[in-house]
Design an enzyme around this catalytic site. Structure first.
Site, PDB file in Angstrom:
ATOM      1  N   LYS A   1      13.397  36.227  17.088  1.00 24.90           N
ATOM      2  CA  LYS A   1      12.342  35.274  16.748  1.00 24.90           C
ATOM      3  C   LYS A   1      10.948  35.812  17.122  1.00 24.90           C
ATOM      4  O   LYS A   1      10.829  36.784  17.888  1.00 24.90           O
ATOM      5  CB  LYS A   1      12.626  33.942  17.455  1.00 24.90           C
ATOM      6  CG  LYS A   1      13.897  33.232  16.955  1.00 24.90           C
ATOM      7  CD  LYS A   1      13.970  31.809  17.516  1.00 24.90           C
ATOM      8  CE  LYS A   1      15.224  31.086  17.059  1.00 24.90           C
ATOM      9  NZ  LYS A   1      15.194  29.646  17.481  1.00 24.90           N
TER      10      LYS A   1
ATOM     11  N   TYR B   1      16.632  26.526   7.751  1.00 25.00           N
ATOM     12  CA  TYR B   1      16.964  25.534   8.781  1.00 25.00           C
ATOM     13  C   TYR B   1      17.209  24.141   8.191  1.00 25.00           C
ATOM     14  O   TYR B   1      17.078  23.139   8.905  1.00 25.00           O
ATOM     15  CB  TYR B   1      15.845  25.473   9.826  1.00 25.00           C
ATOM     16  CG  TYR B   1      15.929  26.547  10.893  1.00 25.00           C
ATOM     17  CD1 TYR B   1      17.018  26.621  11.773  1.00 25.00           C
ATOM     18  CD2 TYR B   1      14.906  27.486  11.069  1.00 25.00           C
ATOM     19  CE1 TYR B   1      17.088  27.581  12.766  1.00 25.00           C
ATOM     20  CE2 TYR B   1      14.972  28.464  12.069  1.00 25.00           C
ATOM     21  CZ  TYR B   1      16.058  28.496  12.910  1.00 25.00           C
ATOM     22  OH  TYR B   1      16.130  29.444  13.905  1.00 25.00           O
TER      23      TYR B   1
ATOM     24  N   ARG C   1      27.011  34.602  19.989  1.00 26.10           N
ATOM     25  CA  ARG C   1      26.614  33.341  20.620  1.00 26.10           C
ATOM     26  C   ARG C   1      26.716  33.459  22.150  1.00 26.10           C
ATOM     27  O   ARG C   1      25.883  32.913  22.876  1.00 26.10           O
ATOM     28  CB  ARG C   1      27.494  32.180  20.126  1.00 26.10           C
ATOM     29  CG  ARG C   1      27.354  31.849  18.634  1.00 26.10           C
ATOM     30  CD  ARG C   1      26.029  31.234  18.256  1.00 26.10           C
ATOM     31  NE  ARG C   1      25.689  30.062  19.001  1.00 26.10           N
ATOM     32  CZ  ARG C   1      24.674  29.238  18.676  1.00 26.10           C
ATOM     33  NH1 ARG C   1      23.922  29.470  17.604  1.00 26.10           N
ATOM     34  NH2 ARG C   1      24.390  28.214  19.417  1.00 26.10           N
TER      35      ARG C   1
ATOM     36  N   ASN D   1      12.986  30.605  21.609  1.00 27.16           N
ATOM     37  CA  ASN D   1      14.118  30.993  22.459  1.00 27.16           C
ATOM     38  C   ASN D   1      14.710  32.353  22.065  1.00 27.16           C
ATOM     39  O   ASN D   1      15.909  32.576  22.203  1.00 27.16           O
ATOM     40  CB  ASN D   1      15.168  29.877  22.499  1.00 27.16           C
ATOM     41  CG  ASN D   1      15.693  29.520  21.128  1.00 27.16           C
ATOM     42  OD1 ASN D   1      15.287  30.113  20.135  1.00 27.16           O
ATOM     43  ND2 ASN D   1      16.599  28.570  21.065  1.00 27.16           N
TER      44      ASN D   1
ATOM     45  N   HIS E   1      18.091  33.719  17.063  1.00 27.15           N
ATOM     46  CA  HIS E   1      18.979  32.825  16.316  1.00 27.15           C
ATOM     47  C   HIS E   1      20.293  33.560  16.104  1.00 27.15           C
ATOM     48  O   HIS E   1      20.299  34.777  15.911  1.00 27.15           O
ATOM     49  CB  HIS E   1      18.383  32.491  14.938  1.00 27.15           C
ATOM     50  CG  HIS E   1      19.402  31.901  14.007  1.00 27.15           C
ATOM     51  ND1 HIS E   1      19.689  30.560  13.988  1.00 27.15           N
ATOM     52  CD2 HIS E   1      20.254  32.483  13.117  1.00 27.15           C
ATOM     53  CE1 HIS E   1      20.657  30.336  13.112  1.00 27.15           C
ATOM     54  NE2 HIS E   1      21.023  31.486  12.569  1.00 27.15           N
TER      55      HIS E   1
ATOM     56  N   GLU F   1      23.985  32.478   5.771  1.00 23.50           N
ATOM     57  CA  GLU F   1      22.759  33.048   6.325  1.00 23.50           C
ATOM     58  C   GLU F   1      22.608  34.526   5.950  1.00 23.50           C
ATOM     59  O   GLU F   1      21.506  34.992   5.668  1.00 23.50           O
ATOM     60  CB  GLU F   1      22.758  32.847   7.845  1.00 23.50           C
ATOM     61  CG  GLU F   1      22.642  31.353   8.196  1.00 23.50           C
ATOM     62  CD  GLU F   1      22.793  31.053   9.679  1.00 23.50           C
ATOM     63  OE1 GLU F   1      23.011  31.994  10.479  1.00 23.50           O
ATOM     64  OE2 GLU F   1      22.679  29.862  10.043  1.00 23.50           O
TER      65      GLU F   1
HETATM   66  N1  UDP Z   1      15.447  23.429  18.826  1.00 24.05           N
HETATM   67  C1  UDP Z   1      14.334  22.762  19.308  1.00 24.05           C
HETATM   68  N2  UDP Z   1      14.525  21.576  19.986  1.00 24.05           N
HETATM   69  C2  UDP Z   1      15.768  21.059  20.190  1.00 24.05           C
HETATM   70  C3  UDP Z   1      16.889  21.743  19.689  1.00 24.05           C
HETATM   71  C4  UDP Z   1      16.704  22.935  18.997  1.00 24.05           C
HETATM   72  O1  UDP Z   1      13.204  23.220  19.133  1.00 24.05           O
HETATM   73  O2  UDP Z   1      15.877  19.994  20.801  1.00 24.05           O
HETATM   74  C5  UDP Z   1      15.257  24.691  18.093  1.00 24.05           C
HETATM   75  C6  UDP Z   1      15.699  25.899  18.897  1.00 24.05           C
HETATM   76  O3  UDP Z   1      14.761  26.943  18.671  1.00 24.05           O
HETATM   77  C7  UDP Z   1      17.041  26.237  18.286  1.00 24.05           C
HETATM   78  C8  UDP Z   1      16.849  25.811  16.833  1.00 24.05           C
HETATM   79  O4  UDP Z   1      16.007  24.669  16.894  1.00 24.05           O
HETATM   80  O5  UDP Z   1      17.328  27.605  18.426  1.00 24.05           O
HETATM   81  C9  UDP Z   1      18.124  25.463  16.102  1.00 24.05           C
HETATM   82  O6  UDP Z   1      18.831  24.492  16.875  1.00 24.05           O
HETATM   83  P1  UDP Z   1      20.384  24.646  17.153  1.00 24.05           P
HETATM   84  O7  UDP Z   1      20.850  23.356  17.727  1.00 24.05           O
HETATM   85  O8  UDP Z   1      21.048  25.149  15.924  1.00 24.05           O
HETATM   86  O9  UDP Z   1      20.418  25.746  18.325  1.00 24.05           O
HETATM   87  P2  UDP Z   1      20.959  27.255  18.336  1.00 24.05           P
HETATM   88  O10 UDP Z   1      22.117  27.325  17.394  1.00 24.05           O
HETATM   89  O11 UDP Z   1      19.806  28.131  17.915  1.00 24.05           O
HETATM   90  O12 UDP Z   1      21.363  27.517  19.768  1.00 24.05           O
HETATM   91 MG    MG Z   2      22.198  26.752  15.382  1.00 22.31          MG
END
Ligand code: UDP
Ligand code: MG
Length: 141
Positions: free
Chosen positions: A9, A49, A85, A115, A118, A129
């Site tokens: 990211k 997204y 993951r 964070n 992805h 994806e």
């Molecule tokens: N995200 C956020 N606030 C939240 C949850 C998620 O900004 O409360 C963002 C975060 O950057 C995350 C992305 O949205 O990586 C996609 O969310 P997901 O739940 O899919 O998390 P991931 O799979 O990336 O761990």
């Molecule tokens: Mg996700």
């Protein structure tokens, strides 16, 4: 062998830790079979997204993902989806286990969008994806 999709990211790209993150993947049995730097458009980020469209953080996430360049990768290896993951750590870097990518490269960030990485969360997501960003002939195993 399995393939998964990864994004480094904008926060991590701007910190110049692309190589350090790719090193994590390589040291843990994941091999990049496609890799490119890109500036995502708003339309691309919104479509990518789309599953989060109704969530309160959607606008902020799209804004962040288009705020600077990203690195898109397809990673290949045994159990690549789960392995990636695990290496990534929890969504909130401040809850991520020590030694994970999010702990090491995004801990302390105020914005949850920022964070570092992805990663696809299922075989269906990985297939969608990967094809969203890469043509078959760009995957060089
Ligand atoms: N995200 C956020 N606030 C939240 C949850 C998620 O900004 O409360 C963002 C975060 O950057 C995350 C992305 O949205 O990586 C996609 O969310 P997901 O739940 O899919 O998390 P991931 O799979 O990336 O761990
Ligand atoms: Mg996700």
């Amino acid at each position: 062998m399995e393939r998964t999709f990864s994004i480094i990211k904008p926060d991590a790209v701007s910190k110049n830790v692309v190589g350090a993150i790719v090193d994590r993947f390589e040291k843990n049995g994941l091999r990049p079979v496609a890799m490119k730097k890109a500036q995502l458009s708003k339309e691309q980020a919104e479509l990518f997204y789309a599953e989060h469209k109704e969530r309160p953080f959607f606008g902020e996430l799209v804004g962040f993902m288009t705020s600077g360049p990203v690195v898109l990768q397809v990673l290949e290896g045994d159990s690549a989806i789960t392995k990636n993951r695990e290496l990534m750590g929890a969504t909130n870097p401040n809850n991520a286990d020590e030694g994970t990518i999010r702990y090491d490269f995004a801990r302390g960030n105020d914005d949850l969008s920022a964070n570092a990485v992805h990663g696809s969360d299922s075989p269906e997501a990985a297939a969608r994806e990967i094809s969203f960003f890469f043509k078959d002939e760009e995957l060089v195993g």
